[in-house]
Design a protein around this motif. Structure first.
Motif, mmCIF file in Angstrom:
data_model
loop_
_atom_site.group_PDB
_atom_site.id
_atom_site.type_symbol
_atom_site.label_atom_id
_atom_site.label_comp_id
_atom_site.label_asym_id
_atom_site.label_seq_id
_atom_site.Cartn_x
_atom_site.Cartn_y
_atom_site.Cartn_z
ATOM 1 N N GLU A 156 0.635 -1.166 0.139
ATOM 2 C CA GLU A 156 0.020 0.405 0.031
ATOM 3 C C GLU A 156 1.149 1.657 -0.009
ATOM 4 O O GLU A 156 1.827 1.089 1.058
ATOM 5 N N LEU A 157 0.873 1.817 -0.719
ATOM 6 C CA LEU A 157 1.347 3.259 -0.883
ATOM 7 C C LEU A 157 0.608 4.233 0.026
ATOM 8 O O LEU A 157 -0.822 4.601 -0.575
ATOM 9 N N PHE A 158 1.805 5.044 1.017
ATOM 10 C CA PHE A 158 1.354 6.174 1.267
ATOM 11 C C PHE A 158 1.574 7.572 1.659
ATOM 12 O O PHE A 158 3.055 7.382 0.860
ATOM 13 N N ILE A 159 1.065 8.402 0.868
ATOM 14 C CA ILE A 159 1.395 10.012 0.613
ATOM 15 C C ILE A 159 0.743 10.691 1.548
ATOM 16 O O ILE A 159 -0.382 11.036 2.287
ATOM 17 N N ASN A 160 1.917 11.119 2.485
ATOM 18 C CA ASN A 160 1.573 12.940 3.271
ATOM 19 C C ASN A 160 0.359 11.920 4.544
ATOM 20 O O ASN A 160 -0.149 12.152 5.293
ATOM 21 N N ASP A 161 1.073 10.286 4.598
ATOM 22 C CA ASP A 161 0.573 9.293 5.403
ATOM 23 C C ASP A 161 -0.989 8.676 5.418
ATOM 24 O O ASP A 161 -1.816 8.479 6.344
ATOM 25 N N GLU A 162 -1.162 9.895 4.765
ATOM 26 C CA GLU A 162 -2.857 9.269 3.482
ATOM 27 C C GLU A 162 -3.048 7.940 2.424
ATOM 28 O O GLU A 162 -2.017 8.087 1.782
ATOM 29 N N SER A 163 -3.311 6.964 2.837
ATOM 30 C CA SER A 163 -3.933 5.897 2.226
ATOM 31 C C SER A 163 -3.173 6.193 0.560
ATOM 32 O O SER A 163 -4.514 6.918 0.317
ATOM 33 N N VAL A 164 -3.609 5.644 -0.842
ATOM 34 C CA VAL A 164 -3.257 5.530 -2.029
ATOM 35 C C VAL A 164 -3.975 4.591 -2.648
ATOM 36 O O VAL A 164 -3.155 3.477 -2.630
ATOM 37 N N GLN A 165 -5.007 4.254 -3.528
ATOM 38 C CA GLN A 165 -5.908 2.782 -3.428
ATOM 39 C C GLN A 165 -5.760 3.235 -4.864
ATOM 40 O O GLN A 165 -5.724 3.955 -5.905
ATOM 41 N N ARG A 166 -6.094 2.376 -5.910
ATOM 42 C CA ARG A 166 -6.170 1.783 -7.588
ATOM 43 C C ARG A 166 -7.268 0.353 -7.081
ATOM 44 O O ARG A 166 -7.575 -0.614 -6.027
ATOM 45 N N ASP A 167 -7.435 0.523 -8.518
ATOM 46 C CA ASP A 167 -8.618 -0.667 -8.730
ATOM 47 C C ASP A 167 -8.000 -1.517 -9.691
ATOM 48 O O ASP A 167 -8.138 -2.865 -10.217
ATOM 49 N N TYR A 168 -6.293 -1.890 -9.040
ATOM 50 C CA TYR A 168 -5.863 -2.988 -10.056
ATOM 51 C C TYR A 168 -5.052 -3.410 -8.420
ATOM 52 O O TYR A 168 -4.422 -2.470 -7.395
ATOM 53 N N PRO A 169 -4.551 -5.104 -9.480
ATOM 54 C CA PRO A 169 -3.426 -4.998 -7.915
ATOM 55 C C PRO A 169 -2.054 -4.496 -7.729
ATOM 56 O O PRO A 169 -1.635 -4.076 -7.947
ATOM 57 N N MET A 170 -1.686 -4.655 -6.066
ATOM 58 C CA MET A 170 -0.369 -3.657 -5.949
ATOM 59 C C MET A 170 0.117 -4.559 -5.331
ATOM 60 O O MET A 170 0.436 -5.238 -3.754
ATOM 61 N N GLU A 171 1.436 -5.346 -6.133
ATOM 62 C CA GLU A 171 1.695 -6.926 -5.414
ATOM 63 C C GLU A 171 3.005 -7.420 -5.915
ATOM 64 O O GLU A 171 3.649 -6.047 -7.158
ATOM 65 N N PHE A 172 4.265 -7.326 -5.080
ATOM 66 C CA PHE A 172 5.244 -7.730 -5.448
ATOM 67 C C PHE A 172 5.948 -9.201 -5.103
ATOM 68 O O PHE A 172 5.479 -9.737 -4.452
ATOM 69 N N GLN A 173 6.920 -9.944 -5.444
ATOM 70 C CA GLN A 173 7.266 -11.345 -5.235
ATOM 71 C C GLN A 173 8.200 -11.595 -4.871
ATOM 72 O O GLN A 173 9.490 -10.259 -5.073
ATOM 73 N N SER A 174 8.877 -12.734 -3.011
ATOM 74 C CA SER A 174 10.622 -12.253 -3.502
ATOM 75 C C SER A 174 11.245 -13.390 -3.633
ATOM 76 O O SER A 174 10.218 -13.917 -4.575
ATOM 77 N N GLN A 175 12.357 -14.538 -4.438
ATOM 78 C CA GLN A 175 12.840 -14.550 -5.099
ATOM 79 C C GLN A 175 12.801 -16.089 -4.443
ATOM 80 O O GLN A 175 12.734 -15.756 -3.196
ATOM 81 N N THR A 176 12.212 -17.289 -4.674
ATOM 82 C CA THR A 176 12.241 -18.254 -4.094
ATOM 83 C C THR A 176 13.844 -18.866 -3.806
ATOM 84 O O THR A 176 15.085 -18.518 -4.190
#
Length: 446
Positions: free
Chosen positions: A95-115
Motif C-alpha cells: 500500500e502506498l502512503f502519501i503524507n500518511d494518507e493511503s492511495v488506492q488503486r483499482d488494480y493489484p499492487m503486489e510484488f514477490q520475493s525470489q525463491t
C-alpha cells in the motif's frame, strides 16, 4: 450542530484523501526483487512524504513499513524505497502512503520475493516479458503529421500475461528536440512517458528492469560525445529499479541481476560509443573494459541461460546504420572472447529495429548455436523490414507490427527449456520457438 461538524469533518477527510490520490504523478512501480528485499518506486506531482506498507499475502494482518522519504524537485519528485523485511518465495501486497494518507488503486499492487531453491528443489519456472521502443505522443512537441506512437493497449496485454518481470530493451522513452538539451527537458520526457495510463497496472504488480538505447540516452543515434550523458544516466537510474549500475565504474548503466537459475547482463551501448561517422581510430560500441567485464562475469556464471541485453542487434549480418554489423572489429572481438572462454548458454536480447526477428549463429559443428532475439516495437512506428541480408535470420520470425515477447524457462535443473513467444498488441501469439539449454553447450570443453 454536531451533525454539521461531523459532515464538515467527513468532507475534509474525503478532500484530503482525494488530494493524496492526486499527488501521484506515476506509479507505483515494482523494481528489482531478491530473496530478502525488493524495490518500490513512485513519482509525486510535488514535494510530499512517501512510504509503503507491505504484507505477506498469506498473513495480511502482519504489516511492515519502508522508510519514509520526502520527494524533491531536483530529483524529479521520485521516491525509491526498499522493502527489506521480506522472506524468500513469498507474494506480498503493498500500500502506498502519501503524507500518511493511503492511495488506492483499482488494480493489484503486489510484488514477490525470489525463491530459495538451491540445494532443495529444482529451480522454479520463470516467465518474463521483453520489448523495446515505446513512444508516447505529445502533440505540442512531436513532429507534425501522423502520430508516431499508437496501440498503447499493448501494455494491458502484457499485464494480462502475468510475467514475473519485464525487461525493457531500450528506447523506453523518446527524448525530443525540446528535451535533450536540458535537465528540465529530460525530466519532462521521462515523466510524460512514465505517466501513460495504460502502463500503470503493469508497473504496479510486475518487477521491472531496463537498459537504454539512443532515444532514452540522448538525441537520435547519440554516442559518447553527448554533452548531457551524465544527466541522462542520473535520470535513468532515478526512473528505473535495477539492483546495480555502472559495475565497471566508468559511468553508464552496465549491470547484472539473477532470477532463479538465470543471469542477465545489462550492457550500455551508448555511454562509450564511437560516433557512427567517426572512422579516424578504434571504433567501439561497448568498449574493451565493458566487454572484458562481461566475459569475466559470464565465465563466473553457472546459469544455463545467460541473457546478454544490449540496445542494438548483435548477430544480424545486415549492416543497418546502428547495429553491431557496422562495428565489425569490436563485434568479432566480443564473439571471439565468448568462444575462447568456452561460455555456454548465451542468448542475446535486444531491440532498436522496429521489427522483431530471431537470429541464430553457428560457425561450425564444434560450437553450439548462439541466438539473438530482437524484439521491437512496443508502441513506436513499426516497419516490415525482412532482413533480407541477414544470413543468421531464422525463417518465419520476422514481425513488422507492434509486439512483445514472453520468455518462459521451465524444466528440471539439468534440462531447462527456454520457450520464446512473440505476441501482438492484443496478446495473440504470432510465433513460438523452444531452445533447450542442452543445445547451448559445447560437445567438448577441451
Amino acid at each position: 450542530m454536531r451533525r454539521i461538524s461531523f459532515f464538515i469533518a467527513l468532507l475534509l477527510a474525503n478532500s484530503y484523501f482525494l488530494f493524496a490520490q492526486d499527488l501521484v504523478q506515476s506509479g507505483p512501480m515494482v523494481g528489482y526483487s531478491t530473496m530478502r528485499e525488493a524495490l518500490l518506486w513512485v513519482q509525486t506531482t510535488t514535494s510530499a512524504q512517501v512510504h509503503f506498507e507491505y504484507f505477506d499475502q498469506e498473513n495480511p494482518s502482519e504489516r511492515f513499513k519502508t522508510e519514509s522519504y520526502t520527494t524533491q524537485s531536483k530529483y524529479g519528485f521520485v521516491a525509491k524505497l526498499v522493502a527489506n523485511q521480506i522472506m524468500p518465495g513469498k507474494k506480498y501486497g503493498y500500500e502506498l502512503f502519501i503524507n500518511d494518507e493511503s492511495v488506492q488503486r483499482d488494480y493489484p499492487m503486489e510484488f514477490q520475493s525470489q525463491t530459495l531453491w538451491q540445494w532443495r528443489t529444482d529451480p522454479p519456472e520463470v516467465s518474463f516479458a521483453v520489448g523495446s521502443c515505446n513512444y508516447v505522443n505529445e502533440p505540442e512537441l512531436d513532429r507534425p503529421g501522423k502520430p508516431y506512437g499508437s496501440e498503447f493497449e499493448i501494455f494491458e496485454s502484457i499485464h494480462k500475461q502475468s510475467p514475473d518481470f519485464m525487461l525493457w530493451l531500450g528506447d523506453n522513452t523518446y527524448l525530443r528536440e525540446a528535451d535533450w538539451n536540458s535537465r528540465t527537458g529530460i525530466f519532462h520526457r521521462y515523466t510524460h512517458t512514465r505517466s501513460l495510463p495504460e502502463l500503470q497496472p503493469l508497473l504496479a504488480s510486475t518487477h521491472h528492469y531496463a537498459i537504454w538505447d539512443d532515444h532514452d540516452f540522448g538525441p537520435n543515434n547519440a554516442d559518447s560525445s553527448f554533452w548531457l550523458k551524465q544527466t541522462t544516466s542520473e535520470i535513468f537510474k532515478l526512473f528505473w529499479g535495477n539492483p546495480n549500475y555502472d559495475v565497471i565504474e566508468q559511468g553508464g548503466i552496465t549491470g547484472t541481476f539473477e532470477w532463479a537459475d538465470l543471469q542477465f547482463f545489462l550492457l550500455d551501448n551508448r555511454y562509450y560509443r564511437t560516433s557512427n561517422n567517426n572512422f579516424t581510430g578504434e571504433r567501439e560500441i561497448l568498449g574493451k573494459a565493458q566487454i572484458d567485464w562481461l566475459i569475466n562475469a559470464l565465465a563466473s556464471s553457472n546459469a544455463p541461460f545467460k541473457f546478454i541485453t544490449i540496445g542494438g542487434q548483435v548477430l544480424s549480418t545486415e549492416a543497418d546504420y546502428e547495429n553491431y554489423a557496422t562495428f565489425p572489429k569490436e563485434r568479432q572481438y566480443l564473439l571471439d572472447k565468448i568462444r575462447e572462454a568456452k561460455i555456454e548458454g548465451v542468448v542475446f536480447l535486444d531491440g532498436d529495429r522496429h521489427h522483431t526477428v530471431l537470429s541464430r549463429m553457428q560457425e561450425n559443428e564444434d560450437v553450439y548455436p548462439i541466438y539473438d532475439l530482437t524484439c521491437s516495437s512496443l508502441t513506436a512506428g513499426s516497419n516490415n523490414n525482412q532482413e533480407l541480408l541477414n544470413t543468421n535470420k531464422v525463417e518465419g520470425t520476422v514481425v513488422g507490427q507492434h509486439n512483445f515477447g514472453i520468455l518462459n524457462i521451465s524444466g528440471p535443473r539439468t534440462n531447462r527449456v527456454l520457450n520464446i513467444k512473440i505476441l501482438d498488441k492484443d496478446g495473440k501469439e504470432l510465433w513460438s520457438r523452444d531452445i533447450k539449454a542442452q543445445e547451448l553447450k559445447y560437445k567438448s570443453r577441451d
